[in-house]
Design a protein around this motif. Structure first.
Motif, PDB file in Angstrom:
ATOM      1  N   ILE A 167       0.873  -1.171   0.000  1.00 27.53           N
ATOM      2  CA  ILE A 167       0.000   0.000   0.000  1.00 27.53           C
ATOM      3  C   ILE A 167       0.912   1.222   0.000  1.00 27.53           C
ATOM      4  CG2 ILE A 167      -1.791   1.269   1.247  1.00 27.53           C
ATOM      5  CD1 ILE A 167      -2.498  -1.381   2.678  1.00 27.53           C
ATOM      6  N   ALA A 168       0.761   2.074  -0.991  1.00 29.85           N
ATOM      7  CA  ALA A 168       1.621   3.260  -1.061  1.00 29.85           C
ATOM      8  C   ALA A 168       1.131   4.312  -0.072  1.00 29.85           C
ATOM      9  CB  ALA A 168       1.604   3.820  -2.479  1.00 29.85           C
ATOM     10  N   PRO A 169       2.021   5.150   0.416  1.00 24.91           N
ATOM     11  CA  PRO A 169       1.597   6.261   1.275  1.00 24.91           C
ATOM     12  C   PRO A 169       0.676   7.201   0.514  1.00 24.91           C
ATOM     13  CG  PRO A 169       3.984   5.978   1.343  1.00 24.91           C
ATOM     14  CD  PRO A 169       3.478   5.101   0.246  1.00 24.91           C
ATOM     15  N   ASN A 170      -0.092   7.965   1.264  1.00 22.33           N
ATOM     16  CA  ASN A 170      -1.039   8.884   0.648  1.00 22.33           C
ATOM     17  C   ASN A 170      -0.366  10.209   0.311  1.00 22.33           C
ATOM     18  OD1 ASN A 170      -3.491   9.553  -0.318  1.00 22.33           O
ATOM     19  ND2 ASN A 170      -4.599   9.063   1.564  1.00 22.33           N
ATOM     20  N   TYR A 171       0.459  10.207  -0.706  1.00 21.61           N
ATOM     21  CA  TYR A 171       1.162  11.429  -1.090  1.00 21.61           C
ATOM     22  C   TYR A 171       0.193  12.434  -1.709  1.00 21.61           C
ATOM     23  CZ  TYR A 171       5.393   8.509  -0.860  1.00 21.61           C
ATOM     24  OH  TYR A 171       6.403   7.680  -0.458  1.00 21.61           O
ATOM     25  N   GLU A 175       2.360  10.938  -8.230  1.00 21.50           N
ATOM     26  CA  GLU A 175       3.585  10.530  -8.927  1.00 21.50           C
ATOM     27  C   GLU A 175       4.668  10.045  -7.948  1.00 21.50           C
ATOM     28  OE1 GLU A 175       5.249   9.965 -11.792  1.00 21.50           O
ATOM     29  OE2 GLU A 175       3.316   9.950 -12.797  1.00 21.50           O
ATOM     30  N   GLU A 176       4.581  10.535  -6.717  1.00 17.79           N
ATOM     31  CA  GLU A 176       5.583  10.135  -5.724  1.00 17.79           C
ATOM     32  C   GLU A 176       5.520   8.644  -5.397  1.00 17.79           C
ATOM     33  OE1 GLU A 176       6.410  12.647  -2.280  1.00 17.79           O
ATOM     34  OE2 GLU A 176       5.176  14.204  -3.204  1.00 17.79           O
ATOM     35  N   CYS A 177       4.411   7.991  -5.775  1.00 13.07           N
ATOM     36  CA  CYS A 177       4.290   6.541  -5.547  1.00 13.07           C
ATOM     37  C   CYS A 177       5.189   5.747  -6.482  1.00 13.07           C
ATOM     38  CB  CYS A 177       2.862   6.064  -5.812  1.00 13.07           C
ATOM     39  SG  CYS A 177       1.628   6.741  -4.736  1.00 13.07           S
ATOM     40  N   ARG A 178       5.547   6.341  -7.597  1.00 17.43           N
ATOM     41  CA  ARG A 178       6.187   5.575  -8.665  1.00 17.43           C
ATOM     42  C   ARG A 178       7.473   4.847  -8.230  1.00 17.43           C
ATOM     43  NH1 ARG A 178       5.074   5.556 -14.002  1.00 17.43           N
ATOM     44  NH2 ARG A 178       3.949   7.521 -13.993  1.00 17.43           N
ATOM     45  N   PRO A 179       8.402   5.546  -7.566  1.00 16.88           N
ATOM     46  CA  PRO A 179       9.638   4.844  -7.173  1.00 16.88           C
ATOM     47  C   PRO A 179       9.366   3.644  -6.264  1.00 16.88           C
ATOM     48  CG  PRO A 179       9.851   7.217  -6.830  1.00 16.88           C
ATOM     49  CD  PRO A 179       8.436   6.969  -7.204  1.00 16.88           C
ATOM     50  N   ILE A 214      -0.618   4.235 -12.093  1.00 18.70           N
ATOM     51  CA  ILE A 214       0.843   4.241 -11.938  1.00 18.70           C
ATOM     52  C   ILE A 214       1.320   2.851 -11.525  1.00 18.70           C
ATOM     53  CG2 ILE A 214       2.761   5.207 -10.618  1.00 18.70           C
ATOM     54  CD1 ILE A 214       1.276   7.842 -10.551  1.00 18.70           C
ATOM     55  N   ALA A 215       0.558   2.208 -10.625  1.00 18.55           N
ATOM     56  CA  ALA A 215       0.935   0.862 -10.188  1.00 18.55           C
ATOM     57  C   ALA A 215       1.001  -0.103 -11.376  1.00 18.55           C
ATOM     58  CB  ALA A 215      -0.050   0.360  -9.126  1.00 18.55           C
ATOM     59  N   VAL A 216       0.012  -0.018 -12.260  1.00 21.87           N
ATOM     60  CA  VAL A 216      -0.011  -0.897 -13.439  1.00 21.87           C
ATOM     61  C   VAL A 216       1.181  -0.595 -14.344  1.00 21.87           C
ATOM     62  CG1 VAL A 216      -1.247  -1.399 -15.591  1.00 21.87           C
ATOM     63  CG2 VAL A 216      -2.486  -1.359 -13.414  1.00 21.87           C
ATOM     64  N   GLU A 217       1.456   0.678 -14.549  1.00 18.45           N
ATOM     65  CA  GLU A 217       2.617   1.043 -15.380  1.00 18.45           C
ATOM     66  C   GLU A 217       3.896   0.438 -14.832  1.00 18.45           C
ATOM     67  OE1 GLU A 217       3.358   5.149 -16.529  1.00 18.45           O
ATOM     68  OE2 GLU A 217       1.239   5.579 -16.222  1.00 18.45           O
TER      69      GLU A 217
END
Ligand SMILES: *Cc1c(COP(=O)(O)O)cnc(C)c1O
Length: 239
Positions: A167-171, A175-179, A214-217
């Motif tokens: 689960i990515a943080p809620n930025y 786009e900050e999730c990408r890395p 972004i996750a799918v990419e």
């Protein structure tokens, strides 16, 4: 448009967005397919039925009891995913209900699931939840603990490790999730390559309504989408 039609339309939109994101992939094979999990927590069983009628084959719930209640009245065949934190006293029920448990976050929990699955006569498919962003508010195994956790899970006979969830943080800026997603995919790829003996590594579960494209990419092949399909959850109303 009535509510059921709305759900069907939104599912088509999400599928289309997934396909567009897949076509934008750069470092991940474009042809690797993506499965959509419709997250029905806090939505009534009728919404669930409408989603399944519109072609959904995967349902995600975050609470065991809510899933059991809905399963009793649901008149459809579907694959059940547990995406929320699992308490040890709910393990027995979780093993009966869920096809894939995404939220295994400790060796002790894995051992409890193994025991319950053996008793029930099944091999339980699981994902290990990884807390790659090291958020204290979230569950999940830290990166540096992961190798030991996988080694301990490898000896459990009634569990089949199928991959990872994050689960990515809620930025503010998604786009900050990408890395983070990119790092998760790299981890997934590495573990898949030297696949643990008893595992069948195939799923990388990441991406929710605000960040699934972004996750799918970046290589997700299971996305967990609630709000984009069913609208906002009304917690005050309960189930
Ligand atoms: C609720 C939930 C989702 C779905 O969230 P949306 O933002 O509504 O798409 C996905 N994953 C987990 C772990 C959740 O708890």
């Amino acid at each position: 448009m009535n509510d059921d039609m709305m759900i069907g339309t939104r599912i088509q939109e999400v599928h289309a967005a997934i396909e567009t994101a897949r076509a934008r992939r750069t470092s991940v094979p474009k042809d690797a397919p993506v499965e959509l999990i419709a997250v029905t927590k806090n939505h009534p069983v009728e919404a669930m039925q409408a989603a399944i009628d519109a072609g959904i084959m995967n349902i995600g719930e975050n609470r065991v009891q809510e899933a059991l209640d809905k399963a009793q009245t649901l008149e459809r065949e579907v694959k059940w995913h547990l995406i929320g934190h699992l308490q040890r006293n709910k393990v027995k029920h979780a093993v009966r209900q869920f096809d894939l448990i995404h939220s295994v976050d400790s060796v002790r929990l894995a051992q409890e699931i193994d025991k319950a699955a053996e008793k029930f006569g099944k091999v339980q498919n699981i994902l290990v939840q990884v807390n790659l962003a090291r958020e204290e508010s979230k569950s999940g195994v830290y990166r540096e603990e992961l190798d030991d956790v996988l080694a301990e899970i490898e000896v459990l006979r009634a569990i089949r490790l199928q991959g990872f969830m994050c689960i990515a943080p809620n930025y503010d800026d998604v786009e900050e999730c990408r890395p983070l997603f990119r790092a998760m995919y790299e981890l997934f790829r590495q573990v898949k390559e030297c696949e643990p003996r008893t595992a069948d590594i195939r799923y990388l579960s990441m991406g929710m309504t605000h960040d699934y494209e972004i996750a799918v990419e970046e290589g997700a092949n299971l996305v967990r989408v609630g709000t984009a399909i069913f609208g906002a959850r009304q917690y005050a109303l309960g189930v």
